[in-house]
Design a protein around this motif. Structure first.
Motif, PDB file in Angstrom:
ATOM      1  N   GLN A  80       0.839  -1.198   0.000  1.00 54.92           N
ATOM      2  CA  GLN A  80       0.000   0.000   0.000  1.00 54.92           C
ATOM      3  C   GLN A  80       0.879   1.255   0.000  1.00 54.92           C
ATOM      4  N   GLU A  82       3.849   1.450  -1.219  1.00 52.39           N
ATOM      5  CA  GLU A  82       4.436   1.553  -2.563  1.00 52.39           C
ATOM      6  C   GLU A  82       3.436   2.179  -3.533  1.00 52.39           C
ATOM      7  N   ALA A  83       2.170   1.714  -3.450  1.00 52.86           N
ATOM      8  CA  ALA A  83       1.136   2.259  -4.337  1.00 52.86           C
ATOM      9  C   ALA A  83       0.944   3.753  -4.080  1.00 52.86           C
ATOM     10  N   THR A  87       1.635   6.757  -6.726  1.00 49.28           N
ATOM     11  CA  THR A  87       0.590   7.731  -7.064  1.00 49.28           C
ATOM     12  C   THR A  87       1.127   9.154  -6.919  1.00 49.28           C
TER      13      THR A  87
ATOM     14  N   LEU B  84      -4.028  -4.941  -5.261  1.00 48.67           N
ATOM     15  CA  LEU B  84      -2.921  -4.041  -4.930  1.00 48.67           C
ATOM     16  C   LEU B  84      -1.752  -4.239  -5.889  1.00 48.67           C
ATOM     17  N   GLN B  87      -2.598  -2.717  -9.145  1.00 46.00           N
ATOM     18  CA  GLN B  87      -2.535  -1.257  -9.042  1.00 46.00           C
ATOM     19  C   GLN B  87      -1.081  -0.781  -9.126  1.00 46.00           C
ATOM     20  N   ILE B  88      -0.225  -1.487  -8.409  1.00 47.52           N
ATOM     21  CA  ILE B  88       1.201  -1.113  -8.421  1.00 47.52           C
ATOM     22  C   ILE B  88       1.777  -1.259  -9.825  1.00 47.52           C
ATOM     23  N   LEU B  91       0.492   1.528 -12.006  1.00 46.78           N
ATOM     24  CA  LEU B  91       1.107   2.819 -11.663  1.00 46.78           C
ATOM     25  C   LEU B  91       2.543   2.895 -12.170  1.00 46.78           C
TER      26      LEU B  91
END
Lengths: 137, 362
Positions: A80, A82-83, A87, B84, B87-88, B91
């Protein structure tokens, strides 16, 4: 006379004994020290190996399971993080791109830019044409 | 006296006994010394150390295996983990694209700020490519042929039409410009002439020097008034071209041709002047014979072009755009010559033609 002879003999025995003692000491004490050195080194090696083995704990199923759960949680948190970081990095890049577009627009304006850009395009077009001939034939 | 001797005897006996005892002590010590015992003890300790290390390695391995099990992939941690992970990945891909785009924008900005240098570098690359093609043609390795179509004495009222036509036909030409040539119409307005010269550059055509005045007669200031005057006429035109275009010209053509010029001025000294001013000079191989006296019709000029040019694999034709018949001939001849394998290129100093061009026609 007998006493004199006896005295000399005893003196000779004493001198020989002293000399022999010194010879023995010189000859063998070095050897003993070398062998003892080997023993000491082996002992030190053993002590080091024992020290290295400290902290290695035997496996334990319950403990492993606990660690697995803990690790999963940690992994999710890290992911999380890292995400979120990616972002934020994306937002920074968007800002940088906007600024770069403005800079580019500013750099691509003006009569001199248009003039040399047109010349560049013409030369590039001509070169591409010539290079096609160089390759084709 | 006897008492003294007795004392000495006793002392000597004690001394001898002590010496013998010491000898015995060391003898037994040496006799009982066993090096193997020391070696055996050392080996034993070494083996113990090795055992401890082996056990340590085994436990470490065991621990690593446990950690491997724990080091699960995110995607295996249920839906949350998989989402997740996705998503990573997305991104990361998006950010990489943005970074690439940003780098490209920064490079474009840099290039835009250095556009003149970028254009000059490309011009150099174009010239070098042309030279390679010339070498290939001369080696007989290609069927392609080159025509350098040159227009002298401009800019004229017709020059822009020539530039536009060349652009439309996808070809390049070369202009040997003379600021004060007689038929040089736009020179009444320096700004208008400047724009024409810049248009030549923008279209990739070569802008060359043909002297300022073009007065090439017996009493003209190009050849008839000495080399200092010649130098001035060349330099003045070069400065003018540079002022207008931002590019220093480096190709020169003598008004009337080199043969005519060298009948007035010393060749060696003239070439030295041109070299000092940074020029290479060139004549032509073909001639449209479109001077004011001959003044051929458009058909005749066209026929001349179509007769002369196809005889050479690398041709350089002389023409004058102040003669509108020549412009018409040019527009008509180019497509037909293209159909015969000719490409039309601008003249650069890298060209093989320098030093290899002789006037063949007429």
């Amino acid at each position: 006379m007998k006493k004199v002879v006896l005295t000399i003999l005893l003196l000779l025995v004493a001198v020989a004994g002293g000399f022999g003692t010194m010879t023995f000491r010189e000859q063998y004490s070095g050897q003993i020290q070398r062998y003892q050195g080997q023993v000491d080194a082996a002992q030190a090696d053993l002590d080091a190996a024992v020290a290295d083995s400290q902290g290695i704990v035997p496996s334990d199923t319950a403990e492993a399971e606990a660690r697995r759960i803990e690790q999963e949680q940690l992994l999710l948190e890290q992911a999380q993080g890292e995400a979120d970081s990616l972002t934020a990095e994306g937002r920074d890049l968007d800002i940088a791109i906007s600024a770069a577009l403005e800079e580019l627009a500013a750099a691509q304006t003006g009569e001199e830019y248009d003039y040399y850009k047109a010349a560049y395009d013409s030369y590039a077009e001509g070169r591409a044409q010539v290079e096609r001939y160089l390759e084709d034939n | 006296m006897n008492a003294i001797w007795k004392t000495i005897d006793i002392l000597l006996v004690l001394l001898a006994a002590a010496a013998l005892l010491l000898c015995g002590f060391y003898y037994f010590q040496v006799a009982s010394f066993e090096p193997d015992a020391y070696l055996s003890r050392a080996s034993e300790l070494t083996a113990q150390a090795e055992n401890v290390r082996a056990e340590t390695r085994r436990r470490q391995q065991e621990q690593l295996q446990q950690e491997d099990v724990l080091a699960l992939e995110l995607s295996k941690l249920g839906d949350n983990g998989a989402a997740l992970q996705q998503q990573i990945n997305d991104l990361r891909a998006e950010n990489q694209e943005k970074q690439d785009y940003l780098a490209q924008l920064q490079q474009d900005t840099q290039d835009a700020r250095n556009m003149r240098q970028v254009a000059m570098d490309e011009r150099e690359a174009f010239a070098n490519a042309i030279r390679r093609l010339e070498d290939k043609i001369n080696a007989g390795e290609t069927d392609v042929k080159i025509c350098y179509w040159t227009f002298d004495d401009g800019p004229s009222y017709n020059t822009e039409e020539v530039i536009d036509a060349a652009r439309e036909m996808g070809i390049f030409v070369s202009f040997f410009t003379a600021r004060e040539a007689n038929q040089n119409a736009p020179n009444d307005d320096p700004e208008a002439e400047k724009q024409v010269l810049r248009k030549m550059v923008m279209n990739g055509d070569s802008v060359c020097n043909h002297t300022w005045s073009h007065q090439y007669g017996v009493y003209g200031n190009v050849y008839g008034m000495g080399l200092d005057s010649f130098r001035e006429m060349v330099k003045k035109q070069g400065d003018w071209i540079y002022e207008c275009t931002g590019i220093q010209p480096d190709i020169f053509r003598f008004p009337g041709g080199s043969g005519w010029a060298f009948s007035f001025i010393n060749r060696e000294e003239t070439e030295k002047i041109l070299d000092e001013l940074g020029y290479k000079w060139i004549d032509w191989t073909c001639d449209l014979i479109d001077n004011a006296i001959a003044n051929p019709s458009a058909d005749a000029a066209y026929s001349t072009a179509m007769y002369q040019i196809p005889q050479l694999k690398i041709a350089m034709i002389l023409s004058h755009d102040w003669n509108y018949n020549s412009v018409q001939a040019f527009k008509r001849a180019v497509p037909e010559l293209q159909a015969r394998g000719y490409i039309f290129l601008p003249l650069f100093t890298q060209s093989w033609t320098f030093g290899n061009t002789q006037i063949l026609f007429p």
